[in-house]
Design an enzyme around this catalytic site. Structure first.
Site, PDB file in Angstrom:
ATOM      1  N   SER A 137     133.687  30.993  42.734  1.00 42.45           N
ATOM      2  CA  SER A 137     134.946  31.568  42.253  1.00 42.45           C
ATOM      3  C   SER A 137     134.847  31.767  40.749  1.00 42.45           C
ATOM      4  CB  SER A 137     136.111  30.622  42.557  1.00 42.45           C
ATOM      5  OG  SER A 137     137.282  31.072  41.889  1.00 42.45           O
ATOM      6  N   TYR A 151     139.782  22.476  42.114  1.00 42.37           N
ATOM      7  CA  TYR A 151     139.148  23.602  42.822  1.00 42.37           C
ATOM      8  C   TYR A 151     138.101  24.264  41.921  1.00 42.37           C
ATOM      9  CZ  TYR A 151     138.868  28.378  44.813  1.00 42.37           C
ATOM     10  OH  TYR A 151     138.442  29.584  45.305  1.00 42.37           O
TER      11      TYR A 151
END
Ligand code: NAP
Length: 242
Positions: A137, A151
């Site tokens: 990501s 995350y």
């Protein structure tokens, strides 16, 4: 010509489903894992089959060793796998770290990091050359303060294991790369508790919008393909300039 056989974790919804559709169109046979949504799995598999692919779906939690073995045992029944896309991932919700539940933090690391390690570990044992693409990501290099630092950290681990494995497995003829999507319009944001996220953040991105799952799938498909034969250890950002 032998058809490529690719395992896509979380291959039944969002970026994974778009990847399955793209790979089916590119001539891959597929084994798709999912967590619990059997209906979505059946729909994605039907689309892949309509495009001419053999496609098997397996309910298998990537963070559970026995499930990972069952997933790859199923794939082995179709042949020797040539590709793995480690796509399954969760955000664990939005907010400041101080407000996050410890069990949520543990779960995000289990799925996003341990899951990728377990799937890579088993795939490496089964593969005879080929390619692995990990779905990281853009958060890995942004840090995501106030949103999901946990995350972002899990995806930074994905970037690092991609780099290490690319060097470890180069001599074995296995390429290992990652894609780092930005804000992509999928259900993941709603699952994390913020359904309007893609529409809200889109205008702040240099290209002026959120990305689509298909745009990420195209990058994954390229990294798996012979066109990327000299590319390994790369983290390809697909984030609209963010
Ligand atoms: P999504 O729409 O929520 O789909 C997630 C998929 O993963 C579903 O097929 C789900 O299965 C499966 N899954 C979830 N937990 C799993 C587990 N423990 N074991 C096996 N499968 C599991 O997510 P997405 O937006 O497509 O995201 C895919 C990947 O892209 C993730 O790694 C995510 O971190 C990354 N990413 C997404 C964005 C974004 O903006 N969307 C941005 C950057 C990176 P069920 O259908 O059964 O739930």
């Amino acid at each position: 010509m032998i058809r490529p056989l690719t395992v896509v974790t979380g291959g039944t919804r969002g970026i994974g489903a778009a990847t399955a559709a793209r790979l089916a169109a590119d001539g891959h046979d597929l084994v798709l894992s999912y967590a619990s949504d059997g209906e979505a799995a059946a729909k994605t598999a039907a689309l892949a089959e309509a495009a001419g692919a053999r496609c098997v779906t397996v309910a298998a939690d990537v963070s559970v060793q026995a499930d990972v073995d069952r997933l790859f045992d199923t794939a082995a029944e179709l042949g020797v796998i040539t590709g793995l896309v480690n796509n399954a991932g969760i955000t664990g919700g939005f907010g400041r770290l101080a407000d996050a539940e410890p069990a949520t933090l543990q779960r995000v690391i289990d799925v996003n990091v341990v899951g990728v390690l377990l799937c890579c570990r088993r795939a490496i044992a089964d593969m005879n050359g080929g390619a692995i693409v990990n779905v990281s990501s853009g958060a890995a290099t942004l840090g995501s303060p106030g949103d999901y630092v946990h995350y972002a950290a899990s995806k930074a681990a994905v970037d690092t294991l991609t780099l290490g494995l690319s060097k470890e497995l180069g001599p074995d003829g296995i390429r290992v790369n990652a894609v780092a999507p930005g804000i992509i319009d999928t259900d993941m944001h709603a699952s994390g508790g913020d359904p309007g996220r893609a529409a809200r953040v889109g205008p702040q991105i240099p290209l002026g919008r959120a990305g689509t799952a298909e745009e990420v799938a195209a990058a994954i498909a390229w990294l798996l393909s012979p066109e990327a034969s000299y590319t390994t250890g790369a983290v390809l950002r697909v984030a609209g300039g963010r």
